[in-house]
Write an enzyme that holds these catalytic residues in place. Structure first.
Site, PDB file in Angstrom:
ATOM      1  N   GLY A  10      -1.981  -2.925  -1.577  1.00 54.52           N
ATOM      2  CA  GLY A  10      -2.310  -1.533  -1.249  1.00 54.52           C
ATOM      3  C   GLY A  10      -3.201  -0.901  -2.324  1.00 54.52           C
ATOM      4  CG  ASN A  35      -1.619   1.770   4.864  1.00 51.12           C
ATOM      5  OD1 ASN A  35      -2.435   1.919   5.773  1.00 51.12           O
ATOM      6  ND2 ASN A  35      -1.499   2.648   3.874  1.00 51.12           N
ATOM      7  CG  LEU A  59       9.321  -6.223   0.713  1.00 55.90           C
ATOM      8  CD1 LEU A  59       8.474  -5.208  -0.049  1.00 55.90           C
ATOM      9  CD2 LEU A  59      10.091  -7.108  -0.258  1.00 55.90           C
ATOM     10  CB  SER A 125       5.511  11.332  -5.266  1.00 56.34           C
ATOM     11  OG  SER A 125       4.641  12.347  -4.864  1.00 56.34           O
ATOM     12  CE1 TYR A 150       5.717   8.723   0.537  1.00 56.96           C
ATOM     13  CE2 TYR A 150       5.235  10.919  -0.306  1.00 56.96           C
ATOM     14  CZ  TYR A 150       5.203   9.540  -0.452  1.00 56.96           C
ATOM     15  OH  TYR A 150       4.675   8.995  -1.592  1.00 56.96           O
ATOM     16  CE  LYS A 154       7.442   7.476  -2.694  1.00 64.07           C
ATOM     17  NZ  LYS A 154       7.501   6.034  -2.934  1.00 64.07           N
ATOM     18  CG  PHE A 179       0.771  14.951 -10.995  1.00 58.55           C
ATOM     19  CD1 PHE A 179       1.799  14.306 -11.687  1.00 58.55           C
ATOM     20  CD2 PHE A 179       0.910  16.309 -10.753  1.00 58.55           C
ATOM     21  CE1 PHE A 179       2.926  14.992 -12.141  1.00 58.55           C
ATOM     22  CE2 PHE A 179       2.041  17.008 -11.209  1.00 58.55           C
ATOM     23  CZ  PHE A 179       3.042  16.350 -11.895  1.00 58.55           C
ATOM     24  CG  ASN A 200      -4.125  11.562   0.654  1.00 61.04           C
ATOM     25  OD1 ASN A 200      -3.755  10.469   1.051  1.00 61.04           O
ATOM     26  ND2 ASN A 200      -3.287  12.485   0.269  1.00 61.04           N
ATOM     27  CG  ASP A 299      -1.307  21.870   1.357  1.00 58.60           C
ATOM     28  OD1 ASP A 299      -0.892  20.735   1.042  1.00 58.60           O
ATOM     29  OD2 ASP A 299      -2.403  22.062   1.925  1.00 58.60           O
TER      30      ASP A 299
HETATM   31  P1  NAD Z   1      -0.612   1.891   0.226  1.00 62.86           P
HETATM   32  O1  NAD Z   1      -0.177   2.170   1.614  1.00 62.86           O
HETATM   33  O2  NAD Z   1      -2.069   1.699  -0.023  1.00 62.86           O
HETATM   34  O3  NAD Z   1       0.169   0.634  -0.364  1.00 62.86           O
HETATM   35  C1  NAD Z   1       1.465   0.284   0.040  1.00 62.86           C
HETATM   36  C2  NAD Z   1       1.475  -1.204   0.366  1.00 62.86           C
HETATM   37  O4  NAD Z   1       2.793  -1.584   0.717  1.00 62.86           O
HETATM   38  C3  NAD Z   1       0.569  -1.557   1.548  1.00 62.86           C
HETATM   39  O5  NAD Z   1      -0.254  -2.660   1.203  1.00 62.86           O
HETATM   40  C4  NAD Z   1       1.538  -1.923   2.668  1.00 62.86           C
HETATM   41  O6  NAD Z   1       0.998  -2.903   3.524  1.00 62.86           O
HETATM   42  C5  NAD Z   1       2.747  -2.406   1.868  1.00 62.86           C
HETATM   43  N1  NAD Z   1       4.042  -2.244   2.554  1.00 62.86           N
HETATM   44  C6  NAD Z   1       4.544  -1.118   3.111  1.00 62.86           C
HETATM   45  N2  NAD Z   1       5.752  -1.366   3.641  1.00 62.86           N
HETATM   46  C7  NAD Z   1       6.031  -2.674   3.407  1.00 62.86           C
HETATM   47  C8  NAD Z   1       7.123  -3.524   3.725  1.00 62.86           C
HETATM   48  N3  NAD Z   1       8.173  -3.084   4.419  1.00 62.86           N
HETATM   49  N4  NAD Z   1       7.070  -4.807   3.336  1.00 62.86           N
HETATM   50  C9  NAD Z   1       6.004  -5.285   2.647  1.00 62.86           C
HETATM   51  N5  NAD Z   1       4.939  -4.524   2.328  1.00 62.86           N
HETATM   52  C10 NAD Z   1       4.946  -3.234   2.711  1.00 62.86           C
HETATM   53  O7  NAD Z   1      -0.049   3.092  -0.683  1.00 62.86           O
HETATM   54  P2  NAD Z   1      -0.425   3.506  -2.182  1.00 62.86           P
HETATM   55  O8  NAD Z   1      -1.243   4.732  -2.123  1.00 62.86           O
HETATM   56  O9  NAD Z   1      -0.919   2.333  -2.933  1.00 62.86           O
HETATM   57  O10 NAD Z   1       1.017   3.934  -2.699  1.00 62.86           O
HETATM   58  C11 NAD Z   1       1.864   3.036  -3.388  1.00 62.86           C
HETATM   59  C12 NAD Z   1       3.170   3.724  -3.720  1.00 62.86           C
HETATM   60  O11 NAD Z   1       2.910   4.896  -4.478  1.00 62.86           O
HETATM   61  C13 NAD Z   1       3.971   4.180  -2.501  1.00 62.86           C
HETATM   62  O12 NAD Z   1       5.345   4.008  -2.793  1.00 62.86           O
HETATM   63  C14 NAD Z   1       3.649   5.656  -2.412  1.00 62.86           C
HETATM   64  O13 NAD Z   1       4.661   6.387  -1.781  1.00 62.86           O
HETATM   65  C15 NAD Z   1       3.529   6.021  -3.878  1.00 62.86           C
HETATM   66  N6  NAD Z   1       2.695   7.198  -4.143  1.00 62.86           N
HETATM   67  C16 NAD Z   1       1.421   7.256  -3.633  1.00 62.86           C
HETATM   68  C17 NAD Z   1       0.637   8.372  -3.869  1.00 62.86           C
HETATM   69  C18 NAD Z   1      -0.738   8.475  -3.300  1.00 62.86           C
HETATM   70  O14 NAD Z   1      -1.250   9.605  -3.197  1.00 62.86           O
HETATM   71  N7  NAD Z   1      -1.416   7.389  -2.935  1.00 62.86           N
HETATM   72  C19 NAD Z   1       1.144   9.425  -4.642  1.00 62.86           C
HETATM   73  C20 NAD Z   1       2.452   9.333  -5.146  1.00 62.86           C
HETATM   74  C21 NAD Z   1       3.217   8.204  -4.884  1.00 62.86           C
HETATM   75  C1  WQD Z   2      -5.071  17.806  -1.843  1.00 63.39           C
HETATM   76  C2  WQD Z   2      -5.611  19.220  -1.641  1.00 63.39           C
HETATM   77  C3  WQD Z   2      -5.011  20.200   0.472  1.00 63.39           C
HETATM   78  C4  WQD Z   2      -7.282  17.412   2.948  1.00 63.39           C
HETATM   79  C5  WQD Z   2      -0.250  14.419  -0.825  1.00 63.39           C
HETATM   80  C6  WQD Z   2       1.198  14.180  -0.509  1.00 63.39           C
HETATM   81  C7  WQD Z   2       1.976  13.960  -1.756  1.00 63.39           C
HETATM   82  C8  WQD Z   2       1.337  12.879  -2.629  1.00 63.39           C
HETATM   83  C9  WQD Z   2      -0.130  13.047  -2.778  1.00 63.39           C
HETATM   84  C10 WQD Z   2       2.440  10.783  -2.302  1.00 63.39           C
HETATM   85  C11 WQD Z   2      -4.588  20.146  -1.001  1.00 63.39           C
HETATM   86  C12 WQD Z   2      -6.507  20.012   0.368  1.00 63.39           C
HETATM   87  C13 WQD Z   2      -6.719  18.072   1.868  1.00 63.39           C
HETATM   88  C14 WQD Z   2      -8.250  18.084   3.727  1.00 63.39           C
HETATM   89  C15 WQD Z   2      -8.051  19.989   2.276  1.00 63.39           C
HETATM   90  N1  WQD Z   2       1.494  11.579  -2.054  1.00 63.39           N
HETATM   91  N2  WQD Z   2      -7.093  19.339   1.532  1.00 63.39           N
HETATM   92  N3  WQD Z   2      -8.607  19.349   3.358  1.00 63.39           N
HETATM   93  O1  WQD Z   2      -1.298  17.539  -0.563  1.00 63.39           O
HETATM   94  O2  WQD Z   2      -1.509  17.160  -3.040  1.00 63.39           O
HETATM   95  O3  WQD Z   2      -0.343  15.521  -1.688  1.00 63.39           O
HETATM   96  O4  WQD Z   2      -0.744  13.276  -1.513  1.00 63.39           O
HETATM   97  O5  WQD Z   2       3.458  10.938  -2.874  1.00 63.39           O
HETATM   98  O6  WQD Z   2       3.263  13.622  -1.383  1.00 63.39           O
HETATM   99  O7  WQD Z   2       1.720  15.316   0.166  1.00 63.39           O
HETATM  100  O8  WQD Z   2      -2.816  15.705  -1.494  1.00 63.39           O
HETATM  101  O9  WQD Z   2      -5.033  14.876  -0.850  1.00 63.39           O
HETATM  102  O10 WQD Z   2      -3.496  15.746   0.958  1.00 63.39           O
HETATM  103  O11 WQD Z   2      -4.520  17.347  -0.620  1.00 63.39           O
HETATM  104  O12 WQD Z   2      -8.398  21.151   1.987  1.00 63.39           O
HETATM  105  O13 WQD Z   2      -8.760  17.553   4.720  1.00 63.39           O
HETATM  106  O14 WQD Z   2      -6.714  19.164  -0.728  1.00 63.39           O
HETATM  107  O15 WQD Z   2      -4.707  21.422   1.085  1.00 63.39           O
HETATM  108  O16 WQD Z   2      -4.777  21.405  -1.576  1.00 63.39           O
HETATM  109  P1  WQD Z   2      -1.479  16.597  -1.665  1.00 63.39           P
HETATM  110  P2  WQD Z   2      -3.995  15.838  -0.425  1.00 63.39           P
END
Ligand code: NAD
Ligand code: WQD
Length: 339
Positions: A10, A35, A59, A125, A150, A154, A179, A200, A299
């Site tokens: 991912g 994903n 998993l 997160s 979601y 966390k 963040f 996002n 938000d």
């Molecule tokens: P992502 O979706 O790109 O990566 C997750 C990976 O896990 C994917 O490759 C998916 O195929 C794999 N996966 C999901 N469920 C699975 C399962 N049951 N078995 C095996 N593989 C599985 O997401 P990411 O952005 O890389 O996020 C990684 C972690 O960080 C997640 O736990 C997410 O909640 C957390 N996180 C992400 C963000 C963000 O904004 N991207 C922010 C805070 C926390």
């Molecule tokens: C960022 C800012 C939107 C899209 C999300 C999850 C959070 C965490 C990170 C995993 C905000 C604005 C966005 C658009 C916009 N993930 N926006 N137009 O909301 O901080 O958090 O991702 O844990 O759990 O909720 O990130 O990228 O969605 O938004 O104006 O089309 O951009 O309102 O202010 P966010 P985001």
């Protein structure tokens, strides 16, 4: 040393696998490709000249998790990224989120419990803070009621780890509260691959910039911030990946002060949505088509990290600026649309 990276194909996982291999770790990736794409393995290999060992399975299948740990008894640490992460989808399908994000976490901890000693890093997160009362947000800020299933996974995920560590002193765990991770590897070989319409901000901006989407909707400009748009802490995914290696090394070297620790991972700087758009326009030389629309429900107004703890304790600091991260995201968008 052999490290299991779940969800290692991912977005954040793949960048972390690169940093781990750069530091000499042997990596085993488990991913079900729900994903992500198998081609990410080629990208990782192109950057590090080493192909991680890969096992494709879900998993959620507990017997397969058990068999995996039986086969790989020499795993020295686990970095657990695998989860579902779409906030909106979690409202529609809460059980999918509870099963995938919490069921799987329990299965892995059950396996770690069987080992005499183990090291575990969890992707948490900043969403656990909700709208924090004080900026920047420290790790001791109160956890606010989750806005979505979601977000709840966390919060509960952290509680599951904390409770498990309390009675299983052999398990050493760190929860990393990210963040807003953005950007891509500077090599242009790996990056974010959002499926469908991006939720996002940054992938939506780059897809609009390249012409895949017509217009970005900015969700509200009447917030109590300087320009009226929401503020977030956007961190380059490569900086974020490096923090995982630091956290893992802390556990492997036995430097952790308790067997469950929590760190914020951000830059410490807040940027508004309009500032992010301006950054895109600066690095791409393009004007972005956007319009202001209503606020998006759920938000928070602002969220940016106090990173003092990670800076001091992990000896880690985010290096990239918003423009650096945005430039890498834009380069990546151009590369994936060409191929
Ligand atoms: P992502 O979706 O790109 O990566 C997750 C990976 O896990 C994917 O490759 C998916 O195929 C794999 N996966 C999901 N469920 C699975 C399962 N049951 N078995 C095996 N593989 C599985 O997401 P990411 O952005 O890389 O996020 C990684 C972690 O960080 C997640 O736990 C997410 O909640 C957390 N996180 C992400 C963000 C963000 O904004 N991207 C922010 C805070 C926390
Ligand atoms: C960022 C800012 C939107 C899209 C999300 C999850 C959070 C965490 C990170 C995993 C905000 C604005 C966005 C658009 C916009 N993930 N926006 N137009 O909301 O901080 O958090 O991702 O844990 O759990 O909720 O990130 O990228 O969605 O938004 O104006 O089309 O951009 O309102 O202010 P966010 P985001």
């Amino acid at each position: 040393m052999k490290i299991l990276v779940t969800g290692g194909l991912g977005f954040i996982g793949s960048h972390t696998v690169v940093e781990l291999q750069n530091e000499g770790f042997d990596v085993v990736v488990v991913d079900n490709l729900s994903n992500s794409s198998i081609n990410v393995l080629d990208g990782i290999e192109a950057i590090t000249k080493k192909r991680p060992f890969f096992e494709e399975f879900d998993l959620r299948e507990k017997p397969k998790v058990e068999a995996f740990f039986r086969k790989h008894q020499d795993i020295a640490g686990v970095i657990h990224f695998a989860a579902s992460k779409a906030v909106g989808e979690s409202v529609e399908a809460p059980l999918l989120y509870y099963e995938n994000n919490l069921g799987v976490l329990v299965y892995i901890l059950q396996e770690l419990k069987k080992k005499g000693s183990s090291n575990f890093i969890f992707s948490s997160s900043c969403t656990v803070y909700g709208q924090a009362d004080k900026m920047p947000i420290t790790e001791s800020a109160p956890i606010k009621p989750a806005e979505s299933p979601y977000g709840n996974t966390k919060q509960v995920g952290e509680e599951i780890i904390r409770d498990t560590c309390r009675v299983n002193q052999g398990i050493h765990a760190i929860a990393l509260r990210y963040f807003n991770p953005i950007g891509a590897h500077p090599s242009g070989k790996i990056g974010e691959l959002p499926m469908g319409v991006p939720q996002n901000l940054v992938p939506f901006i780059t897809q609009t910039g390249i012409g895949l989407r017509e217009q970005l909707s900015v969700f509200g400009d009447d917030y109590p911030t300087e320009d009226g748009t929401c503020i977030r802490d956007y961190i380059h995914v490569v900086d974020l990946a490096k923090a995982h290696v630091r956290a893992l090394q802390r556990l492997l070297e036995g430097k952790n002060e308790s067997n469950y620790e929590v760190f914020n991972l951000g830059t410490g700087k807040g940027s508004s949505v309009l500032e992010v758009i301006q950054s895109f326009e600066r690095v791409s030389g393009k004007k972005l088509n956007y319009k202001i629309v209503d606020r998006r429900p759920g938000d928070v107004v602002q969220a940016y990290a106090d990173t003092t703890k990670a800076n001091k304790v992990l000896g880690w600091k985010a290096k990239s600026t918003l423009d650096d991260a945005m430039r890498s995201a834009w380069e990546w968008e151009k590369i994936i649309r060409k191929s």
